[in-house]
Design a protein around this motif. Structure first.
Motif, PDB file in Angstrom:
ATOM      1  N   CYS A   1       0.847  -1.190   0.000  1.00 18.52           N
ATOM      2  CA  CYS A   1       0.000   0.000   0.000  1.00 18.52           C
ATOM      3  C   CYS A   1       0.886   1.245   0.000  1.00 18.52           C
ATOM      4  O   CYS A   1       1.842   1.349   0.760  1.00 18.52           O
ATOM      5  CB  CYS A   1      -0.914   0.006   1.224  1.00 18.52           C
ATOM      6  SG  CYS A   1      -1.854   1.531   1.412  1.00 18.52           S
TER       7      CYS A   1
ATOM      8  N   LYS B   1       0.199   4.084   1.036  1.00 16.74           N
ATOM      9  CA  LYS B   1       0.044   4.904   2.235  1.00 16.74           C
ATOM     10  C   LYS B   1       0.650   4.294   3.489  1.00 16.74           C
ATOM     11  O   LYS B   1       1.286   4.990   4.268  1.00 16.74           O
ATOM     12  CB  LYS B   1      -1.446   5.176   2.474  1.00 16.74           C
ATOM     13  CG  LYS B   1      -2.015   6.208   1.531  1.00 16.74           C
ATOM     14  CD  LYS B   1      -2.930   7.111   2.299  1.00 16.74           C
ATOM     15  CE  LYS B   1      -2.872   8.530   1.792  1.00 16.74           C
ATOM     16  NZ  LYS B   1      -4.053   9.284   2.243  1.00 16.74           N
ATOM     17  N   CYS B   2       0.377   2.975   3.689  1.00 16.34           N
ATOM     18  CA  CYS B   2       0.773   2.397   4.975  1.00 16.34           C
ATOM     19  C   CYS B   2       1.800   1.264   4.845  1.00 16.34           C
ATOM     20  O   CYS B   2       2.219   0.706   5.861  1.00 16.34           O
ATOM     21  CB  CYS B   2      -0.450   1.903   5.733  1.00 16.34           C
ATOM     22  SG  CYS B   2      -1.240   0.496   4.937  1.00 16.34           S
TER      23      CYS B   2
ATOM     24  N   CYS C   1      -4.082  -0.849   0.295  1.00 13.26           N
ATOM     25  CA  CYS C   1      -4.716  -1.872   1.133  1.00 13.26           C
ATOM     26  C   CYS C   1      -6.214  -1.566   1.129  1.00 13.26           C
ATOM     27  O   CYS C   1      -6.645  -0.553   0.578  1.00 13.26           O
ATOM     28  CB  CYS C   1      -4.158  -1.810   2.552  1.00 13.26           C
ATOM     29  SG  CYS C   1      -4.646  -0.316   3.434  1.00 13.26           S
TER      30      CYS C   1
ATOM     31  N   HIS D   1      -7.168   1.916   2.731  1.00 13.25           N
ATOM     32  CA  HIS D   1      -6.751   3.091   1.979  1.00 13.25           C
ATOM     33  C   HIS D   1      -7.351   3.157   0.577  1.00 13.25           C
ATOM     34  O   HIS D   1      -7.454   4.236   0.007  1.00 13.25           O
ATOM     35  CB  HIS D   1      -5.220   3.205   1.987  1.00 13.25           C
ATOM     36  CG  HIS D   1      -4.710   3.585   3.343  1.00 13.25           C
ATOM     37  ND1 HIS D   1      -3.866   2.787   4.079  1.00 13.25           N
ATOM     38  CD2 HIS D   1      -4.999   4.661   4.123  1.00 13.25           C
ATOM     39  CE1 HIS D   1      -3.632   3.372   5.256  1.00 13.25           C
ATOM     40  NE2 HIS D   1      -4.315   4.504   5.298  1.00 13.25           N
TER      41      HIS D   1
HETATM   42 ZN   LIG Z   1      -2.826   1.148   3.456  1.00 16.17          ZN
END
Ligand SMILES: [Zn+2]
Ligand SMILES: [Zn+2]
Length: 316
Positions: free
Chosen positions: A3, A5-6, A22, A25
């Motif tokens: 992902c 973002k994370c 994910c 997100h």
């Molecule tokens: Zn994520």
């Protein structure tokens, strides 16, 4: 794949954005795209009442879900077109969705309210099924939204739908249709509801992923009348281009809306009258929907009087 973002394991890759997400997100991305579209095109404000045209398919249910999640006053409108098992199943999915969320669904049956369904329309008029269906839906969406005092009617047209329509219109240089191809069509006091398309930044694959990841139960089968439609061919062409060059589809549509569309818009000079039968706007004396209905019911009465008498709408 991780992902963006994370850095957790991604469930979906979005090549045109050069990213992967994910579950959490991706849902956030999806909502943000809808928010951004509503804001960019000034579609509606938070206190506005919005009517969402629901087919029971992935796009309209995903749209309704996001609008409810974002706290909008969004009611659904389902039109039972009477197309056999397809209509039956899609109606059930729409009702189930509304019940689970305690949301308001306006359920209009073409047969109960107007005395005919789409199979009747093809049998008793010279119109192809999709033409009778499109005319009925446009009329009823508008009528329900306008009479119900909604600020706008929102439809689930996605990026693939809009890009395919644009390609078709450009290939035929259909300038009238190009002029109307906009994410927002303003309403008028004379009886036209405002129409908006908040999903135009999201692809068909993304709306399907949204439904799967949020557990929305939608009808997967397409309308049997739509099989072999020209739009499928355009979508396939665009998907081939997209594979070669990710982002092409979005660019084609968005650049048109931003830079091309103003060449085609023009003042609509047609004087609008009020339909003498139903009171809704029309360029003639009787609107196309009322003309179709009258023609259809008189033929049906002539060909099959017993059945027709039993199915006549209450106003007749
Ligand atoms: Zn994520
Ligand atoms: Zn009318």
């Amino acid at each position: 794949m991780k992902c963006k973002k994370c850095r957790q394991k991604a469930v979906i890759e979005l090549k045109r954005h050069n990213s992967a997400f994910c579950r959490e997100h991706f849902l956030e991305y999806f909502q943000n795209q809808v928010k951004r579209t509503i804001k960019k095109f000034s579609m509606f404000r938070h206190r506005d009442r919005v009517l969402v045209a629901i087919s029971g398919g992935k796009d309209s249910l995903a749209l309704w879900d996001v609008l409810l999640q974002l706290g909008y006053q969004a009611d659904g409108l389902y039109i039972d077109l009477g197309i056999g098992e397809y209509s039956q199943t899609s109606g059930e999915k729409a009702q189930k969705f509304a019940a689970q969320r305690n949301a308001q669904l306006r359920y209009v049956s073409l047969a109960d309210k107007y005395g005919f369904d789409i199979p009747d329309a093809t049998q008793y008029t010279n119109r192809p099924a999709c033409s009778a269906c499109g005319l009925s839906k446009r009329y009823l969406f508008n009528r329900e939204a306008f009479d119900g005092g909604y600020h706008a009617i929102a439809t689930g047209h996605n990026l693939d739908d809009e890009a395919a329509t644009l390609l078709g219109n450009v290939l035929g240089w259909n300038t009238e249709a190009l002029a109307r191809q906009s994410p927002v069509l303003e309403g008028s006091k004379k009886g036209f509801a405002r129409k908006v398309k908040p999903l135009i930044r999201l692809s068909e694959r993304e709306t399907a992923a949204y439904c799967v990841l949020t557990g929305i139960d939608y009808i997967v089968e397409e309308c049997p009348n739509a099989l072999g439609a020209r739009s499928h061919f355009y979508k396939e062409l665009l998907n081939n281009l997209e594979t070669e060059s990710p982002g092409m589809k979005q660019k084609f549509l968005m650049e048109y809306l931003e830079r091309g569309s103003h060449y085609f818009t023009r003042d609509d000079a047609t004087e609008l009258n009020t339909c003498q039968s139903c009171g809704h706007p029309t360029s003639g004396d009787i609107c196309a929907f009322c003309r179709m209905t009258a023609q259809l019911l008189s033929k049906k009465l002539h060909d099959d009087p017993i059945d027709a008498l039993f199915s006549l709408p209450t106003y007749f």
